[in-house]
Scaffold this active site. Structure first.
Site, PDB file in Angstrom:
ATOM      1  N   HIS A  47       0.832  -1.204   0.000  1.00  0.00           N
ATOM      2  CA  HIS A  47       0.000   0.000   0.000  1.00  0.00           C
ATOM      3  C   HIS A  47       0.876   1.268   0.000  1.00  0.00           C
ATOM      4  O   HIS A  47       0.730   2.140  -0.865  1.00  0.00           O
ATOM      5  CB  HIS A  47      -0.906  -0.016   1.239  1.00  0.00           C
ATOM      6  CG  HIS A  47      -1.828   1.159   1.355  1.00  0.00           C
ATOM      7  ND1 HIS A  47      -3.143   1.103   0.966  1.00  0.00           N
ATOM      8  CD2 HIS A  47      -1.625   2.423   1.794  1.00  0.00           C
ATOM      9  CE1 HIS A  47      -3.710   2.290   1.172  1.00  0.00           C
ATOM     10  NE2 HIS A  47      -2.798   3.118   1.680  1.00  0.00           N
ATOM     11  N   GLU A  48       1.787   1.348   0.943  1.00  0.00           N
ATOM     12  CA  GLU A  48       2.645   2.548   1.026  1.00  0.00           C
ATOM     13  C   GLU A  48       3.546   2.646  -0.198  1.00  0.00           C
ATOM     14  O   GLU A  48       3.853   3.738  -0.662  1.00  0.00           O
ATOM     15  CB  GLU A  48       3.462   2.550   2.320  1.00  0.00           C
ATOM     16  CG  GLU A  48       2.632   2.572   3.613  1.00  0.00           C
ATOM     17  CD  GLU A  48       1.576   3.684   3.662  1.00  0.00           C
ATOM     18  OE1 GLU A  48       1.791   4.759   3.075  1.00  0.00           O
ATOM     19  OE2 GLU A  48       0.512   3.454   4.287  1.00  0.00           O
ATOM     20  N   GLU A 100      -4.712   7.855  -2.944  1.00  0.00           N
ATOM     21  CA  GLU A 100      -5.211   6.591  -2.416  1.00  0.00           C
ATOM     22  C   GLU A 100      -5.516   5.611  -3.552  1.00  0.00           C
ATOM     23  O   GLU A 100      -5.410   4.403  -3.382  1.00  0.00           O
ATOM     24  CB  GLU A 100      -6.447   6.861  -1.545  1.00  0.00           C
ATOM     25  CG  GLU A 100      -6.808   5.787  -0.553  1.00  0.00           C
ATOM     26  CD  GLU A 100      -5.751   5.497   0.530  1.00  0.00           C
ATOM     27  OE1 GLU A 100      -4.808   6.291   0.695  1.00  0.00           O
ATOM     28  OE2 GLU A 100      -5.883   4.450   1.179  1.00  0.00           O
ATOM     29  N   HIS A 158       1.729   4.555  -2.851  1.00  0.00           N
ATOM     30  CA  HIS A 158       1.843   6.009  -2.650  1.00  0.00           C
ATOM     31  C   HIS A 158       3.213   6.487  -3.128  1.00  0.00           C
ATOM     32  O   HIS A 158       3.347   7.536  -3.759  1.00  0.00           O
ATOM     33  CB  HIS A 158       1.694   6.355  -1.163  1.00  0.00           C
ATOM     34  CG  HIS A 158       0.279   6.294  -0.644  1.00  0.00           C
ATOM     35  ND1 HIS A 158      -0.734   7.070  -1.167  1.00  0.00           N
ATOM     36  CD2 HIS A 158      -0.285   5.565   0.361  1.00  0.00           C
ATOM     37  CE1 HIS A 158      -1.862   6.819  -0.491  1.00  0.00           C
ATOM     38  NE2 HIS A 158      -1.615   5.909   0.426  1.00  0.00           N
TER      39      HIS A 158
HETATM   40 ZN    ZN Z   1      -3.067   5.261   1.835  1.00  0.00          ZN
END
Ligand code: ZN
Length: 507
Positions: A270-271, A300, A274
């Site tokens: 997830h990170e 996101e 980003h």
């Molecule tokens: Zn996030």
């Protein structure tokens, strides 16, 4: 050309001024990163002060009238250039941010910031004690201050609109309300259908998985997915986040639970999502306001695209599962790929947003979004918030939290930010991720084959080309229209959910 001759020096002056402000902000971000990773607890008070000082310096430098004058002087240049040229975009985006920044008086900023610190401290005590009464007066004041903040931007359609603009510029409450209502209508029966079936066994994910091996595996994974360690690094923290100090230094953080394999694994991906966004921004934008993701929703969308559409797909694990098994032979040696795939995509009615699966996640977000609007509109009093929260969990998710700790006190957002504009980005991100991914697959069907071969070069390049390189040159609405040829809509997400979960469950 006369305009250019007169305005070129002004443009470079603007760039120099912005770059200085950017340096101060990068220093603040580095102090924050250190606070959240390595700083000993004794440093907390001084660090809070240091961060506030830097933020105050950068804010006052940015709101100096001379910046406004430069932007005024640059208007003819902006108007003479194509809308999406780098120069016109830099002037336009800087003006939008400048006009927002100068509207909020410095005294108000200081007052609100002090209140948020007190409110956060009260929340940190109230949450473990299940004591909503402790935060109630703070939250009431937050609501007053949030209204005051919105009223620095008169002329809004809904009082939440200016607050939403801070994170998701241009997304109006009226639009979000109808988009989310449509989504809820589709999701609720899907959740019903899934949760009436026998739940998948995911107990093997909570065996003992040593930290060192978890970290080693997830680092190998994200390197293969395209995260550039020459321009980034990963460290441990309590609540994972991504931060950057330049396009050449984009860092991620993670946390490891030795009794839960999925925590570190998926939060790392997830990170990384980003971070790929920020690492992919055009190098020429360095030091300007263009060098950032364009909205919380689009940001996101990238973390969720990599985490869910890639990282929780069967193709991805067809390649990586044998490596995971050989990292954890005792724990996973007898678990088949199919069993593992089902476990990481298990759907259930749960209380905690951050632990929710892809299907129910947006229901959690929409509850918070609606309650924010009701509080701002004055139709819901803060004192009635816990009851309203529980009622919505009963009607939307079919379960009721037994304590406010697992209910209205679970998320930090309202206790450290404002009321309004704090949650919509999560659901916008999920919807956008599906719309972007569908567009990527339409132009490059080989993406799925590549994922099965353990790399994502075509997908990563497509995202860089269509989204990442632009930084915040385009608004979310412009970007989605430009990349997918359509406005943001729920259909791609619903198609994705129906297709994936229709294979896992009977729908
Ligand atoms: Zn996030």
């Amino acid at each position: 050309m006369q305009t250019t001759e007169k305005t070129e020096p002004k443009l470079s002056e603007l760039k120099t001024r912005l770059s200085e402000i950017n340096d101060i902000e990068a220093a603040a971000s580095l102090l924050y990163w250190d606070q959240a990773t390595y700083m000993p607890p004794g440093g907390a008070a001084a660090r809070g002060r240091q961060l506030a000082t830097l933020q105050q310096i950068s804010h006052s430098k940015f709101t100096e009238p001379s910046i406004g004058q430069l932007l005024e002087d640059l208007r003819p240049l902006e108007e003479s250039l194509p809308y999406d040229s780098d120069e016109a975009s830099l002037i336009r985006i800087t003006r939008i941010k400048y006009e927002t920044a100068v509207r909020v008086p410095a005294e108000f900023m200081a007052k609100f910031s002090m209140h948020r610190t007190q409110s956060y401290e009260a929340w940190a005590m109230a949450r473990p004690r299940n004591d909503f009464a402790l935060v109630q007066p703070h939250l009431e004041k937050t609501l007053d201050l949030s209204r005051e903040l919105a009223n620095f931007f008169p002329g809004y359609e809904h009082i939440a609109d200016p607050l939403i603009d801070f994170a998701d510029y241009g997304m109006k409450a009226s639009f979000l309300r109808s988009l989310f209502a449509e989504l809820r209508l589709e999701l609720v029966p899907i959740v019903e259908a899934i949760t009436s079936q026998k739940p998948f066994d995911d107990s093997f994910l909570s065996q003992f998985y040593p930290e060192a091996q978890q970290l080693e595996f997830s680092l190998k994974l994200i390197e293969q997915l395209g995260y550039d360690f020459h321009r980034g690094r990963q460290d441990k923290t309590h609540h994972p986040f991504m931060t950057n100090f330049s396009i050449g230094d984009v860092r991620i953080t993670t946390r490891v639970y030795e009794n839960d394999l999925s925590q570190a694994l998926f939060s790392t991906i997830h990170e990384m999502g980003h971070a790929l966004y920020e690492q992919g921004i055009n190098q020429n934008y360095e030091g300007t306001l263009l060098a950032a993701g364009t909205s919380s929703g689009v940001h996101e969308s990238q973390s969720r695209l990599w985490e869910n559409m890639v990282g929780r797909s069967i193709g991805f694990w067809k390649f990586f599962y044998s490596q995971l098994q050989s990292t954890f032979p005792k724990q996973l040696g007898d678990v088949s790929l199919d069993t593992f795939y089902r476990a990481i995509n298990k759907v259930g009615r749960s209380l905690i947003r951050t632990d929710a699966d892809e299907v129910t996640y947006n229901l959690h977000v929409m509850i918070r979004f609606d309650l924010e609007l009701q509080m701002l509109e004055g139709s819901l009093d803060v004192k009635d918030l816990p009851e309203a929260w529980n009622e919505r969990y009963r009607s939307d998710l079919g379960i009721v939290p037994e304590s406010d700790t697992d209910g209205v006190l679970q998320d930090v957002h309202w206790y450290t930010g404002q009321i309004g504009g704090m949650f919509q980005g999560y659901t916008l991100g999920n919807l956008m991720s599906a719309q972007f991914f569908e567009a990527a697959l339409q132009s490059h069907s080989e993406i799925l084959t590549e994922i099965e071969q353990g790399h994502c070069i075509t997908l990563h390049n497509w995202l860089k080309d269509k989204i990442y390189q632009h930084g915040c040159k385009y608004t979310a609405t412009e970007l989605i229209r430009g990349v997918t040829g359509a406005n943001l809509r729920i259909e791609p997400f619903i198609r994705y959910i129906r297709q994936k979960y229709g294979q896992l469950y009977t729908l």
